[in-house]
Design a protein around this motif. Structure first.
Motif, PDB file in Angstrom:
ATOM      1  N   ALA A   1       0.966  -0.717  -0.095  1.00  0.00           N
ATOM      2  CA  ALA A   1       0.060   0.066   0.230  1.00  0.00           C
ATOM      3  C   ALA A   1       1.268   1.159   0.018  1.00  0.00           C
ATOM      4  O   ALA A   1       2.060   1.289   0.043  1.00  0.00           O
ATOM      5  CB  ALA A   1      -0.674   0.412   1.433  1.00  0.00           C
ATOM      6  N   GLU A   2       0.054   2.263  -0.013  1.00  0.00           N
ATOM      7  CA  GLU A   2       0.969   3.510   0.209  1.00  0.00           C
ATOM      8  C   GLU A   2       0.021   4.449   0.014  1.00  0.00           C
ATOM      9  O   GLU A   2      -1.306   4.519  -1.023  1.00  0.00           O
ATOM     10  CB  GLU A   2       2.001   3.595  -1.255  1.00  0.00           C
ATOM     11  CG  GLU A   2       2.580   4.641  -1.441  1.00  0.00           C
ATOM     12  CD  GLU A   2       3.907   5.004  -2.724  1.00  0.00           C
ATOM     13  OE1 GLU A   2       4.168   6.491  -2.458  1.00  0.00           O
ATOM     14  OE2 GLU A   2       3.815   4.284  -2.933  1.00  0.00           O
ATOM     15  N   VAL A   3       0.554   5.546   0.592  1.00  0.00           N
ATOM     16  CA  VAL A   3      -0.580   6.595   0.738  1.00  0.00           C
ATOM     17  C   VAL A   3      -0.269   8.315  -0.131  1.00  0.00           C
ATOM     18  O   VAL A   3       0.966   8.686   0.674  1.00  0.00           O
ATOM     19  CB  VAL A   3      -0.814   7.301   2.041  1.00  0.00           C
ATOM     20  CG1 VAL A   3      -1.783   8.251   2.052  1.00  0.00           C
ATOM     21  CG2 VAL A   3      -1.710   6.011   2.449  1.00  0.00           C
ATOM     22  N   PHE A   4      -0.691   8.538  -1.359  1.00  0.00           N
ATOM     23  CA  PHE A   4      -0.042   9.606  -1.409  1.00  0.00           C
ATOM     24  C   PHE A   4      -0.127  10.987  -1.225  1.00  0.00           C
ATOM     25  O   PHE A   4       0.113  11.929  -0.983  1.00  0.00           O
ATOM     26  CB  PHE A   4      -0.403   9.746  -2.811  1.00  0.00           C
ATOM     27  CG  PHE A   4      -0.241   8.459  -3.749  1.00  0.00           C
ATOM     28  CD1 PHE A   4       1.384   8.527  -3.509  1.00  0.00           C
ATOM     29  CD2 PHE A   4      -1.130   7.786  -4.602  1.00  0.00           C
ATOM     30  CE1 PHE A   4       2.011   6.895  -4.617  1.00  0.00           C
ATOM     31  CE2 PHE A   4      -0.799   6.835  -4.989  1.00  0.00           C
ATOM     32  CZ  PHE A   4       1.188   6.242  -5.111  1.00  0.00           C
ATOM     33  N   LYS A   5      -2.427  10.757  -0.283  1.00  0.00           N
ATOM     34  CA  LYS A   5      -2.549  12.172  -0.274  1.00  0.00           C
ATOM     35  C   LYS A   5      -3.128  12.039   1.133  1.00  0.00           C
ATOM     36  O   LYS A   5      -4.712  11.274   1.299  1.00  0.00           O
ATOM     37  CB  LYS A   5      -3.388  12.788  -0.581  1.00  0.00           C
ATOM     38  CG  LYS A   5      -3.046  12.728  -2.788  1.00  0.00           C
ATOM     39  CD  LYS A   5      -4.018  13.463  -3.460  1.00  0.00           C
ATOM     40  CE  LYS A   5      -4.308  13.728  -5.001  1.00  0.00           C
ATOM     41  NZ  LYS A   5      -5.283  13.790  -6.047  1.00  0.00           N
TER      42      LYS A   5
END
Length: 163
Positions: free
Chosen positions: A140-144
Protein backbone atom coordinates in the motif's frame (compact mmCIF):
# COMPACT_ATOMS: atom_id res chain seq x y z
CA UNK A 1 -41.37 -6.56 5.36
CA UNK A 2 -41.74 -5.68 1.67
CA UNK A 3 -39.12 -5.36 -1.06
CA UNK A 4 -39.23 -1.56 -1.05
CA UNK A 5 -38.42 -1.43 2.68
CA UNK A 6 -35.50 -3.81 2.17
CA UNK A 7 -34.15 -1.71 -0.69
CA UNK A 8 -34.61 1.50 1.29
CA UNK A 9 -32.79 0.07 4.31
CA UNK A 10 -29.90 -1.32 2.23
CA UNK A 11 -29.47 2.03 0.53
CA UNK A 12 -28.95 3.64 3.94
CA UNK A 13 -25.73 1.69 4.43
CA UNK A 14 -22.66 3.83 3.62
CA UNK A 15 -20.32 2.65 0.89
CA UNK A 16 -17.02 3.97 -0.36
CA UNK A 17 -16.41 4.23 -4.09
CA UNK A 18 -13.15 2.82 -5.44
CA UNK A 19 -11.38 1.95 -8.67
CA UNK A 20 -10.40 -1.72 -8.67
CA UNK A 21 -7.51 -2.50 -10.98
CA UNK A 22 -6.46 -5.97 -12.04
CA UNK A 23 -3.80 -7.71 -14.10
CA UNK A 24 -3.38 -11.06 -15.78
CA UNK A 25 -0.40 -11.46 -18.09
CA UNK A 26 -0.20 -8.31 -20.20
CA UNK A 27 -3.90 -7.49 -19.79
CA UNK A 28 -4.92 -4.78 -17.29
CA UNK A 29 -8.25 -3.24 -16.39
CA UNK A 30 -9.91 -0.75 -14.06
CA UNK A 31 -13.50 -0.74 -12.89
CA UNK A 32 -15.42 0.98 -10.13
CA UNK A 33 -16.72 -0.87 -7.09
CA UNK A 34 -18.19 -0.08 -3.73
CA UNK A 35 -18.65 -3.42 -1.95
CA UNK A 36 -15.17 -3.40 -0.37
CA UNK A 37 -14.24 -3.96 3.27
CA UNK A 38 -11.37 -5.05 5.50
CA UNK A 39 -12.35 -8.39 7.05
CA UNK A 40 -9.27 -9.42 9.09
CA UNK A 41 -6.41 -7.77 10.99
CA UNK A 42 -4.03 -10.74 10.99
CA UNK A 43 -3.51 -11.44 8.25
CA UNK A 44 -4.80 -8.23 6.73
CA UNK A 45 -7.59 -9.33 4.43
CA UNK A 46 -9.91 -7.34 2.18
CA UNK A 47 -13.22 -8.58 0.77
CA UNK A 48 -14.54 -7.42 -2.56
CA UNK A 49 -17.98 -8.11 -4.03
CA UNK A 50 -17.23 -8.65 -7.73
CA UNK A 51 -19.89 -9.11 -10.38
CA UNK A 52 -19.47 -12.52 -12.02
CA UNK A 53 -19.98 -11.19 -15.55
CA UNK A 54 -17.46 -8.35 -15.28
CA UNK A 55 -14.27 -8.34 -17.34
CA UNK A 56 -12.35 -7.71 -14.12
CA UNK A 57 -13.70 -10.94 -12.61
CA UNK A 58 -11.90 -12.94 -15.30
CA UNK A 59 -8.65 -11.03 -14.76
CA UNK A 60 -8.81 -11.44 -10.98
CA UNK A 61 -9.61 -15.12 -11.33
CA UNK A 62 -6.69 -15.80 -13.68
CA UNK A 63 -4.14 -13.23 -12.44
CA UNK A 64 -4.94 -13.70 -8.71
CA UNK A 65 -4.21 -10.03 -7.90
CA UNK A 66 -6.11 -6.76 -7.60
CA UNK A 67 -5.50 -3.25 -6.32
CA UNK A 68 -7.95 -0.89 -4.65
CA UNK A 69 -7.37 2.72 -5.75
CA UNK A 70 -8.80 5.11 -3.16
CA UNK A 71 -9.77 8.62 -4.24
CA UNK A 72 -10.67 11.71 -2.25
CA UNK A 73 -14.15 13.15 -2.71
CA UNK A 74 -12.56 16.30 -4.13
CA UNK A 75 -11.02 14.17 -6.93
CA UNK A 76 -14.24 12.46 -8.05
CA UNK A 77 -13.64 13.52 -11.66
CA UNK A 78 -10.52 11.32 -11.80
CA UNK A 79 -12.46 8.09 -11.22
CA UNK A 80 -15.31 8.79 -13.65
CA UNK A 81 -13.46 7.48 -16.76
CA UNK A 82 -13.63 4.00 -15.18
CA UNK A 83 -17.38 3.94 -14.55
CA UNK A 84 -18.16 2.40 -17.94
CA UNK A 85 -17.56 -1.33 -18.37
CA UNK A 86 -15.02 -2.77 -20.78
CA UNK A 87 -17.73 -3.60 -23.35
CA UNK A 88 -18.79 0.07 -23.54
CA UNK A 89 -15.27 1.51 -23.26
CA UNK A 90 -12.75 -1.06 -24.54
CA UNK A 91 -9.92 1.50 -24.84
CA UNK A 92 -10.17 3.02 -21.35
CA UNK A 93 -6.82 1.60 -20.21
CA UNK A 94 -5.05 2.94 -23.30
CA UNK A 95 -6.25 6.39 -22.31
CA UNK A 96 -5.55 5.93 -18.58
CA UNK A 97 -2.49 7.26 -16.82
CA UNK A 98 -1.07 4.81 -14.28
CA UNK A 99 2.01 3.10 -12.88
CA UNK A 100 2.34 -0.59 -11.99
CA UNK A 101 2.10 -1.37 -8.28
CA UNK A 102 5.39 -2.81 -6.99
CA UNK A 103 4.06 -6.10 -5.54
CA UNK A 104 1.33 -7.09 -8.01
CA UNK A 105 1.91 -5.03 -11.16
CA UNK A 106 -1.73 -3.91 -11.07
CA UNK A 107 -2.31 -0.34 -12.23
CA UNK A 108 -2.08 2.44 -9.65
CA UNK A 109 -4.15 5.20 -11.21
CA UNK A 110 -2.82 8.74 -11.33
CA UNK A 111 -4.81 10.96 -9.00
CA UNK A 112 -5.51 8.25 -6.42
CA UNK A 113 -5.05 9.34 -2.81
CA UNK A 114 -3.84 5.85 -1.86
CA UNK A 115 -3.84 2.26 -3.01
CA UNK A 116 -3.90 -1.18 -1.43
CA UNK A 117 -2.48 -4.19 -3.31
CA UNK A 118 -3.94 -7.64 -2.74
CA UNK A 119 -3.19 -11.24 -3.68
CA UNK A 120 -6.30 -13.36 -4.02
CA UNK A 121 -6.67 -15.92 -1.23
CA UNK A 122 -10.11 -17.16 -2.14
CA UNK A 123 -13.01 -16.53 -4.52
CA UNK A 124 -16.28 -17.64 -2.99
CA UNK A 125 -19.40 -18.27 -5.05
CA UNK A 126 -22.04 -16.98 -2.67
CA UNK A 127 -24.93 -18.00 -4.92
CA UNK A 128 -25.76 -14.53 -6.19
CA UNK A 129 -24.75 -12.35 -9.12
CA UNK A 130 -21.49 -11.36 -7.39
CA UNK A 131 -18.66 -13.50 -6.01
CA UNK A 132 -16.88 -12.65 -2.79
CA UNK A 133 -13.17 -12.18 -3.47
CA UNK A 134 -10.87 -12.28 -0.44
CA UNK A 135 -7.42 -10.82 -0.91
CA UNK A 136 -4.44 -10.56 1.41
CA UNK A 137 -2.97 -7.07 1.54
CA UNK A 138 0.62 -7.21 0.27
CA UNK A 139 1.37 -3.52 -0.24
CA UNK A 140 0.00 0.00 0.00
CA UNK A 141 0.99 3.62 -0.35
CA UNK A 142 -0.63 6.92 0.62
CA UNK A 143 -0.09 9.86 -1.73
CA UNK A 144 -2.60 12.32 -0.24
CA UNK A 145 -3.01 11.85 3.53
CA UNK A 146 -6.46 12.19 5.04
CA UNK A 147 -9.11 10.25 6.88
CA UNK A 148 -12.09 8.16 5.81
CA UNK A 149 -14.34 11.23 5.73
CA UNK A 150 -12.20 12.66 2.92
CA UNK A 151 -12.53 9.54 0.74
CA UNK A 152 -14.93 9.33 -2.17
CA UNK A 153 -18.24 7.63 -1.43
CA UNK A 154 -21.38 6.94 -3.41
CA UNK A 155 -23.35 9.74 -1.71
CA UNK A 156 -20.65 12.20 -2.88
CA UNK A 157 -21.71 11.33 -6.42
CA UNK A 158 -25.43 11.09 -5.67
CA UNK A 159 -25.35 7.42 -6.74
CA UNK A 160 -26.55 4.21 -5.13
CA UNK A 161 -25.54 0.60 -5.77
CA UNK A 162 -27.56 -1.35 -3.22
CA UNK A 163 -30.92 -2.86 -2.66
Amino acid sequence: MNDDSIKDALRMMPYGFYAITSKSGDEVNAMVANWVSQVSFDPRLISLGLQKTSFTHGLVESGRVFTINIFKAADADKIKPFTKGRAKNPDKMQQASYQPAPETGCPVLDGAAAYVECRVQRIVDIGGDHDLVVGEVVGAEVFKPGDAGDSLSLPDLGWSYAG
